[in-house]
Each structure stands twice: as structure tokens, then as C-alpha cells.
Scaffold this motif. Structure first.
Motif, PDB file in Angstrom:
ATOM      1  N   ARG A   1       0.816  -1.218   0.000  1.00  0.00           N
ATOM      2  CA  ARG A   1       0.000   0.000   0.000  1.00  0.00           C
ATOM      3  C   ARG A   1       0.844   1.260   0.000  1.00  0.00           C
ATOM      4  O   ARG A   1       0.341   2.329  -0.266  1.00  0.00           O
TER       5      ARG A   1
ATOM      6  N   GLY B   1      -0.597  -0.500  -4.339  1.00  0.00           N
ATOM      7  CA  GLY B   1      -2.005  -0.840  -4.520  1.00  0.00           C
ATOM      8  C   GLY B   1      -2.608  -1.286  -3.212  1.00  0.00           C
ATOM      9  O   GLY B   1      -1.888  -1.560  -2.244  1.00  0.00           O
ATOM     10  N   ASP B   2      -3.911  -1.370  -3.206  1.00  0.00           N
ATOM     11  CA  ASP B   2      -4.626  -1.745  -1.985  1.00  0.00           C
ATOM     12  C   ASP B   2      -5.691  -2.781  -2.338  1.00  0.00           C
ATOM     13  O   ASP B   2      -6.622  -2.497  -3.097  1.00  0.00           O
TER      14      ASP B   2
ATOM     15  N   GLY C   1      -2.495  -9.846   4.179  1.00  0.00           N
ATOM     16  CA  GLY C   1      -3.589 -10.186   5.084  1.00  0.00           C
ATOM     17  C   GLY C   1      -3.601  -9.266   6.273  1.00  0.00           C
ATOM     18  O   GLY C   1      -2.626  -8.561   6.542  1.00  0.00           O
TER      19      GLY C   1
HETATM   20  N1  NAP Z   1       0.952 -14.449  11.425  1.00  0.00           N
HETATM   21  C1  NAP Z   1       0.565 -15.716  11.596  1.00  0.00           C
HETATM   22  O1  NAP Z   1       0.759 -16.320  12.667  1.00  0.00           O
HETATM   23  C2  NAP Z   1      -0.107 -16.446  10.448  1.00  0.00           C
HETATM   24  C3  NAP Z   1      -0.395 -17.816  10.561  1.00  0.00           C
HETATM   25  C4  NAP Z   1      -1.012 -18.457   9.466  1.00  0.00           C
HETATM   26  C5  NAP Z   1      -1.320 -17.742   8.333  1.00  0.00           C
HETATM   27  N2  NAP Z   1      -1.039 -16.415   8.285  1.00  0.00           N
HETATM   28  C6  NAP Z   1      -1.374 -15.670   7.083  1.00  0.00           C
HETATM   29  O2  NAP Z   1      -0.165 -15.332   6.421  1.00  0.00           O
HETATM   30  C7  NAP Z   1      -0.319 -14.097   5.744  1.00  0.00           C
HETATM   31  C8  NAP Z   1       0.832 -13.175   6.112  1.00  0.00           C
HETATM   32  O3  NAP Z   1       0.828 -12.957   7.512  1.00  0.00           O
HETATM   33  P1  NAP Z   1       1.943 -12.014   8.155  1.00  0.00           P
HETATM   34  O4  NAP Z   1       2.031 -12.404   9.585  1.00  0.00           O
HETATM   35  O5  NAP Z   1       3.160 -12.006   7.299  1.00  0.00           O
HETATM   36  O6  NAP Z   1       1.211 -10.610   8.065  1.00  0.00           O
HETATM   37  P2  NAP Z   1       1.834  -9.154   8.348  1.00  0.00           P
HETATM   38  O7  NAP Z   1       3.227  -9.243   8.849  1.00  0.00           O
HETATM   39  O8  NAP Z   1       0.827  -8.439   9.180  1.00  0.00           O
HETATM   40  O9  NAP Z   1       1.881  -8.501   6.915  1.00  0.00           O
HETATM   41  C9  NAP Z   1       0.692  -8.199   6.251  1.00  0.00           C
HETATM   42  C10 NAP Z   1       1.013  -7.857   4.818  1.00  0.00           C
HETATM   43  O10 NAP Z   1      -0.220  -7.675   4.133  1.00  0.00           O
HETATM   44  C11 NAP Z   1      -0.152  -6.484   3.400  1.00  0.00           C
HETATM   45  N3  NAP Z   1      -1.505  -5.902   3.353  1.00  0.00           N
HETATM   46  C12 NAP Z   1      -2.364  -5.777   4.393  1.00  0.00           C
HETATM   47  N4  NAP Z   1      -3.505  -5.194   3.976  1.00  0.00           N
HETATM   48  C13 NAP Z   1      -3.356  -4.969   2.639  1.00  0.00           C
HETATM   49  C14 NAP Z   1      -4.185  -4.390   1.640  1.00  0.00           C
HETATM   50  N5  NAP Z   1      -5.406  -3.905   1.936  1.00  0.00           N
HETATM   51  N6  NAP Z   1      -3.726  -4.313   0.371  1.00  0.00           N
HETATM   52  C15 NAP Z   1      -2.481  -4.792   0.076  1.00  0.00           C
HETATM   53  N7  NAP Z   1      -1.647  -5.346   0.977  1.00  0.00           N
HETATM   54  C16 NAP Z   1      -2.075  -5.425   2.253  1.00  0.00           C
HETATM   55  C17 NAP Z   1       0.846  -5.598   4.107  1.00  0.00           C
HETATM   56  O11 NAP Z   1       1.489  -4.777   3.141  1.00  0.00           O
HETATM   57  P3  NAP Z   1       1.701  -3.175   3.261  1.00  0.00           P
HETATM   58  O12 NAP Z   1       1.535  -2.807   4.724  1.00  0.00           O
HETATM   59  O13 NAP Z   1       3.097  -2.959   2.739  1.00  0.00           O
HETATM   60  O14 NAP Z   1       0.665  -2.599   2.389  1.00  0.00           O
HETATM   61  C18 NAP Z   1       1.839  -6.602   4.648  1.00  0.00           C
HETATM   62  O15 NAP Z   1       2.855  -6.878   3.713  1.00  0.00           O
HETATM   63  C19 NAP Z   1      -1.715 -13.583   6.107  1.00  0.00           C
HETATM   64  O16 NAP Z   1      -2.622 -13.941   5.095  1.00  0.00           O
HETATM   65  C20 NAP Z   1      -2.043 -14.347   7.378  1.00  0.00           C
HETATM   66  O17 NAP Z   1      -3.438 -14.506   7.581  1.00  0.00           O
HETATM   67  C21 NAP Z   1      -0.427 -15.761   9.291  1.00  0.00           C
END
Ligand code: NAP
Length: 271
Positions: free
Chosen positions: A34, A48-49, A71
């Protein structure tokens, strides 16, 4: 020239570990974020969003493989639907999605379930959007990442007494290991729902916290609290765990040893 692989969420905990692994394989990578950022060797950033669809057409244009790691705690089903729509128009050949263990087993029925565990319902809806997209797809469900458990523990440790949901257990997994598996899946043929990926051990929530407090030489009383609702009951029954898929190698203790030190320790600012 090979088309770039799009990594949504390529700036997040998981996604930023996926990107270098794709680069190591010689792939050009496009990261959707974003916020605008400087690219690098073989890495292009597109702004993008996924919630508003702004910039998404440009992000998917010319990509054949999409690794969807973006996510947040809310609205992942809409993000997935928006991505699927754009990816279908662009003719993507493989959509890889990361979901969570228990997405299909944690019922989000009542208002209480939704307030506390709505995330699991939205991951399940996002999984369906991917599976019903008509695109070739692969979905991997993982347990909670070490980093998420650490963030949670840090927040909880700010309290003088820490309330912990009674009977909750977790099986944290290393996001680097999940990233490696996602890359393997992304570079392979579309496989549908693949076997879950979970960490090497199951821990009581209180034990995870005690591990964190001990690593930081902190002391806090822990108070078990009973959470109401069907989703909490499913958690107590272990619906968020995959003990038969304990394929992760890095333990919570190994992770804490690398990331957490006591307030007087040499790794400052990590607790
Ligand atoms: N964390 C866990 O324990 C866990 C476990 C199982 C599965 N997951 C899944 O794995 C994935 C990644 O998790 P994570 O822990 O790496 O998450 P994170 O560190 O919170 O990172 C979230 C990412 O999503 C992007 N994002 C969020 N809203 C967005 C939007 N509206 N448009 C475009 N990009 C968006 C952010 O990008 P910008 O801020 O740069 O835009 C960021 O790169 C998620 O789908 C989560 O549900 C996570």
C-alpha cells in the motif's frame, strides 16, 4: 523474459521472507504494497490496496504466478475476492494462498465468535474465493508464526497480571520455514489444498508466555480466563493445531533465544 512473480504482502513477516527465496531461485519478483517503495535488483514494487482494488490491475498485469501473502485481522475474504477477479482477467496460471490451520474447524457463528475469532471465518471465506476462482490454485494452511506469538506475548506482558484463555494451546511455526514451503509450492504445479504446516511442538498458551517471560527475566502472575462461545470451545479442543503435521523444525525456545534477551542483556530493545 520470464514474467515476474507477484507477491502480495511481500513487505510483511511472511512475504518478506518469500521474496529473497524467489530471488535465490533466479525469479523476478513484483511486490504489492500500500506504500510506495524503492525496488532493487530483480524486485519491483507496485503500489495498490487489495481492500479498495486501487492499483491491483497494474499489479497482476503480466504475472503468471501470484503468491498471496497480504492479510490483516479483518477483511481477508474481500482482499482475496478482489485479487482473484483481477488475476482471472489477467490470465494468471497459478494462485498460491496462505491460510491458517483451523480455518475449516473453528466455527464463527455468534457475535462473540466473530468478535474474538472472526479472522478464522474470513480466512475460510478467502480460501473458498481462491478455490472457486477458476484459476489453478494451491492453498497452504499454517499454524501461528513465532513472530505473532512474540508480539502477543509482548503486549500481554505489559499487564501486571496476564489473563490467558484457559485450555488454549498453540503450535508456533517459523515463518522462514513456511516461506520456503510456499516458494516450493509456487514453483511447482497447482496442487489445491496441500497438507498443513505446523511447528514442532504443541504448547499451552501459559507455557509460551512463561517461556517469553523467562527469556526476558520478567515475572508476572498468569490468570486463566474462560472464554465463551463455540470458537473458543473449538480452540480448547485443539482445532488450531496440527500435531500430525509437526513438520516445522525451529522451536519456540530456539526462536526466543535468538530474539529475546533480558532487560540487562546484550541484545537491547528486543524484549
Ligand atoms: N501471522 C501468523 O501467525 C499467520 C499464521 C497463518 C497464516 N497467516 C497468514 O499469512 C499471511 C501473512 O501474515 P503475516 O504475519 O506475514 O502478516 P503481516 O506481517 O501483518 O503482513 C501483512 C502484509 O499484508 C499487506 N496488506 C495488508 N492489507 C493490505 C491491503 N489492503 N492491500 C495490500 N496489501 C495489504 C501488508 O502490506 P503493506 O503494509 O506494505 O501494504 C503486509 O505486507 C496472512 O494472510 C495471514 O493470515 C499468518
Amino acid at each position: 523474459m520470464a514474467s515476474p512473480i507477484l507477491v502480495t504482502g511481500g513487505t510483511g513477516t511472511l512475504g518478506r521472507l518469500v521474496v529473497p527465496r524467489l530471488r535465490d531461485d533466479g525469479r523476478d519478483v513484483r511486490v504489492l504494497s500500500r506504500r510506495s517503495r524503492e525496488g532493487g535488483e530483480g524486485i519491483e514494487f507496485v503500489t495498490g490496496d487489495l481492500a479498495t482494488c486501487e492499483g491491483i490491475e497494474a499489479a497482476v498485469e503480466g504475472t503468471q504466478i501470484i503468491v498471496h501473502c497480504a492479510g490483516s485481522s479483518k477483511g481477508d475474504e474481500d482482499k482475496a475476492r478482489h485479487l482473484v477477479r483481477a488475476a482471472s482477467r489477467a490470465g494468471a496460471r497459478h494462485l498460491v494462498y496462505i491460510s491458517v490451520v483451523g480455518a475449516d474447524r473453528i466455527p464463527v457463528a455468534s457475535g462473540i465468535d466473530r468478535a474474538m475469532f472472526g479472522y478464522f471465518g474470513s480466512k475460510r471465506a478467502a480460501e473458498r474465493a481462491v478455490a472457486d476462482s477458476g484459476l489453478p490454485w494451491t492453498t497452504l494452511r499454517a499454524t501461528q508464526f513465532h513472530d505473532l506469538m512474540l508480539m502477543t506475548a509482548r503486549q500481554m506482558a505489559r499487564l501486571p497480571v496476564i489473563p490467558v484463555p484457559a485450555g488454549f494451546r498453540f503450535q508456533p511455526v517459523d515463518p522462514g520455514e513456511v516461506a520456503a514451503r510456499l516458494v516450493e509450492l509456487a514453483l511447482g504445479t497447482p496442487a489445491g489444498l496441500v497438507p498443513d504446516m505446523a511447528g514442532p511442538r504443541v504448547y499451552e498458551m501459559a507455557a509460551l508466555l512463561r517461556g517469553y517471560l523467562g527469556a526476558g527475566r520478567m515475572h508476572r502472575p498468569i490468570l486463566p480466563v474462560w472464554l465463551p462461545g463455540k470458537a473458543a470451545r473449538a480452540f480448547r479442543a485443539g482445532a488450531n493445531l496440527a500435531p500430525e503435521r509437526a513438520v516445522g523444525r525451529r522451536t519456540w525456545e530456539d526462536f526466543l533465544a535468538a530474539r529475546v534477551s533480558s532487560p540487562s542483556g546484550s541484545r537491547s530493545g528486543t524484549t
